[in-house]
Design a protein around this motif. Structure first.
Motif: not given
Length: 286
Positions: A6-8, A13-18, A273-276
């Motif tokens: 996972l990319g976290i 403000y928000k967490a983004k996960v990919a 960033n999460a996808v990266g």
């Protein structure tokens, strides 16, 4: 499935996960636990947790129920307890959302450019790697983070789109603004940096023209030119892009492309960033 990468991007403000199954996001506000007379629902991301002996609420509910302010820890580093809680909750939400049976988890998380230093990275890795046993919404969660890496916020967004080769990236977050130069897939240190302010720490968050000017002024200190090829990412990309384009006419939004098992999935710039991170993780955790 016995291994999950996972990319976290555990923002203030928000967490983004990919990951290979798709993406997820939630509000990262945290507040202390208290007994509720009425268990009202504030959002689909409401969470009641107990992690390492700390009890609290996270998600939209924490925005409304926190009596001490925003419920976010701001600063130039992610090496703190709130960041650990956000990362663990991000993993919990992902495996729950996609109904995954996981025994081993590998993660890449972020750190602002200015504090992307060996000592800070070790602190982050040490606090998240290992076995975790906690509860969320009265459900017991157990998993092991087998390995973890820390990538630079902003420059990591470069790896979210395989068609990019060189770029200047403006990553506008809630607590910081990262500016990264990547030339022929190499990070260029002397023309990259971090502004220690973000959209949630500004006095006037609605004056996007002023924010864009401040970003441009900082960029000139890094020797960026007005005609630079600039890519913008972060949660405010769509609204602030026209103002950034006043300063950098060639600016455009990052268009992240998440590589799933059999195809690519285009996702909003807020997930860059999460996808990266995820893309870097696939290379690091083969």
């Amino acid at each position: 499935m016995d291994k999950l990468i996972l990319g976290i991007d555990a923002g203030n403000y928000k967490a983004k996960v990919a990951g290979v199954h798709g993406v997820d996001t939630f509000r990262t506000n945290i507040c202390d636990w208290f007994e509720r007379d009425v268990e009202e629902t504030f959002g689909q991301d409401d969470m009641e947790f107990e992690i390492d002996g700390r009890k609290g609420y996270a998600g939209t509910i924490a925005i409304y129920e926190n009596e001490f302010g925003t419920g976010a820890t701001y600063g130039d580093t992610k090496a703190h307890e709130d960041s650990k809680i956000r990362i663990l909750l991000a993993i919990y939400r992902y495996i729950t959302k996609y109904s995954l049976d996981i025994s081993s988890i590998y993660v890449v998380v972020g750190q602002p450019i200015v504090m992307h230093k060996a000592g800070e990275k070790i602190k982050i890795i040490d606090m998240i790697i290992g076995e975790h046993d906690f509860t969320v919404n009265r459900q017991r969660i157990k998993f092991e983070i087998k390995d973890a890496k820390v990538a630079m916020e902003g420059s990591a967004a470069f790896w979210s789109n395989p068609s990019m080769h060189s770029a200047k990236i403006i990553d506008i977050g809630s607590g910081t603004v990262n500016m990264a130069t990547v030339f022929e897939k190499h990070y260029i240190h002397h023309t990259s940096g971090t502004m220690s302010v973000g959209m949630e720490t500004l006095k006037n968050q609605k004056d996007l023209d002023a924010v864009a000017r401040a970003i441009y002024q900082h960029a000139t200190k890094l020797k960026w030119k007005k005609d630079s090829e600039v890519y913008v990412c972060g949660g405010v990309t769509d609204t602030i892009l026209p103002y950034i384009q006043k300063q950098f006419p060639n600016a455009q939004a990052v268009q992240p492309k998440l590589r799933r098992e059999y195809d690519f999935m285009t996702v909003p710039a807020t997930f860059a960033n999460a996808v990266g991170f995820y893309t870097l993780g696939k290379g690091a955790f083969k």
